[in-house]
Write a protein that holds these residues in place. Structure first.
Motif: not given
Lengths: 269, 95
Positions: A130, A133, A135-137, A140, A190, A194, A198
Motif C-alpha cells: 500500500n 498509490m 492499491n489505496p486508490v 478507497a 475517498p 486513500a 498511502f
C-alpha cells in the motif's frame, strides 16, 4: 568535535548517496515489461496479500467441518472474524442485522490491507503493497462505491437529499452547507481514505530506509562506526513501530469504511 | 583578454548553476516548511484528543471501548491533514 566529525564524514566520501525517490518505490518489471500489465514486486506482494487470507479461510473452513473445536489456523480465522465484528461493525454500524451483511467485505478489506502492510517489515520484501498509490486508490474507490450504493439502495434518492440537505438547517444556510457537504462527503472521503493509507505506509518505508542507510554508511565510514549502533537501535525501534502502524492503518481504513456505510444505512445520525 | 572572457564564461556558468541550485534549495526549503507547518496543527489536535479520551476512559472505564473507537476515528481525521502535508513534501522534494 562536530567539525572533526564532518571532516571525517567528508573524507570517507559520498560513495553511497541517499537513494532518490525513484530508487525507493519503483521496481523493475519482471513480466509484460512496458505494458499496462507490468508485473513487478509490488504486484507480486499484492497477489500474496490477496492469496494469504483466502488460503487461511479455506483451511479454517475445512477444519471447521471436521470438528467444532477450533484449533490452530481456525482459531486465527475466528479471532479475525470476531475482531471485525466486535471492534468494527458493532462500533461503527451498530447492532443492525443489515450491518452484518458487510462482514465479508470488511474482513477481506482488513486482511488485504494488513498483509500488504506487513510486507513493509518482512525482510527481503521490505515494501508494503500500500506504499504505492494504486492499491489505496482502488480500495478507497471500492469503499466509496459501496457506501453510496448502500445509501441509494436503502433510501433511494432520499439518501442524496439527506446527505446534501441535512434536515434541521435554516433554508438560507443551504447555500453554504450544500457545497460543503458535497465536497466533504463525495470528494474528501475517498481522497482522505486513500491518502491516509498511502502516506502512512510510504512515510514508514522512507523512515526505515533512512535509518538503514545511515547505519550502513556509518559502519563503512571509518571511525564513525562507533556511533552506528544508535541509528541501528532506531531502525529496530521503528520496525516495531511499523508493525503497529501496519495493524492500525488496516483497522482505521476498515473502521472508516464501516462508519461511512453505517452513515449511509442510517442517515439520521 | 582571453582570460577575461574565460572568467566571464565561468561566472556565467556559475550563475547558471546557482540558478538551478537556488531552485533546488527553494524546493527543499519549501518542502521542509510544508511538512513542518502541516505537522503543528494535527500535533496539537491529536494530543488534545487523546488526552481527553484518556480522561473520559479514566472517569468511565466501562465506556472505554466506545471511547477508544471514537478516539481512533478522531485521530484518523486529524492526522489526515499532517499526511497531506507529507504528500506535499514528497511532491515538492522529489517530483
Amino acid at each position: 568535535m562536530f567539525a572533526a566529525l564532518t571532516a571525517i564524514a567528508a573524507e570517507s566520501g559520498d560513495e553511497h548517496p541517499f537513494p532518490g525517490i525513484r530508487e525507493l518505490v519503483v521496481w523493475p518489471e519482471a513480466l509484460f515489461e512496458g505494458t499496462a500489465f507490468g508485473f513487478n514486486k509490488v504486484a507480486l506482494i499484492s497477489l500474496i496479500a490477496m492469496a494469504v487470507p483466502v488460503v487461511l479461510f479455506l483451511i479454517a473452513g475445512s477444519r471447521a467441518k471436521q470438528s467444532a473445536v477450533p484449533r490452530g489456523v481456525q482459531n486465527l480465522a475466528e479471532v479475525t472474524v470476531e475482531f471485525v465484528e466486535r471492534m468494527i461493525i458493532r462500533q461503527a454500524i451498530g447492532n443492525d442485522p443489515k450491518g452484518m451483511a458487510f462482514l465479508p467485505l470488511l474482513i477481506s478489506m482488513f486482511l488485504f490491507i494488513l498483509v500488504g502492510n506487513l510486507f513493509g517489515i518482512i525482510p527481503t520484501a521490505h515494501f508494503g503493497a500500500n506504499a504505492r498509490m494504486a492499491n489505496p486508490v482502488i480500495l478507497a474507490l471500492l469503499a466509496w462505491v459501496t457506501f453510496i450504493g448502500v445509501g441509494l439502495k436503502n433510501h433511494g434518492l432520499g439518501y442524496l437529499k439527506e446527505a446534501l440537505f441535512p434536515p434541521g438547517v435554516p433554508k438560507a444556510l443551504y447555500i453554504l452547507v450544500t457545497p460543503i457537504e458535497l465536497i466533504s462527503t463525495f470528494l474528501v472521503r475517498p481522497f482522505s481514505l486513500a491518502v491516509r493509507l498511502f502516506a502512512n505506509m510510504l512515510a514508514g518505508h522512507i523512515l526505515l530506509v533512512t535509518f538503514a542507510w545511515l547505519t550502513t554508511s556509518l559502519v563503512t565510514g571509518g571511525i564513525l562506526a562507533i556511533i552506528s549502533p544508535l541509528p541501528f537501535a532506531m531502525l529496530v525501534a521503528f520496525t516495531g513501530f511499523e508493525l503497529l502502524v501496519a495493524f492500525l492503518q488496516a483497522y482505521i481504513f476498515t473502521l472508516l469504511t464501516a462508519v461511512y456505510i453505517g452513515g449511509a444505512l442510517h442517515p439520521a445520525h | 583578454m582571453s582570460t577575461l572572457s574565460t572568467l566571464a564564461q565561468t561566472v556565467a556558468q556559475q550563475a547558471e548553476l546557482t540558478a538551478d541550485e537556488a531552485k533546488a534549495n527553494a524546493a527543499a526549503t519549501g518542502a521542509g516548511l510544508a511538512y513542518g507547518l502541516a505537522a503543528i496543527g494535527p500535533g496539537i489536535g491529536i494530543g488534545y484528543l487523546v488526552g481527553q479520551a484518556v480522561q473520559a476512559m479514566a472517569r468511565q472505564p466501562e465506556s472505554a471501548g466506545q471511547v477508544q473507537t471514537t478516539m481512533f476515528l478522531g485521530i484518523a481525521f486529524t492526522e489526515a491533514l499532517a499526511l497531506i502535508g507529507f504528500v506535499v513534501f514528497i511532491l515538492l522534494k522529489f517530483v
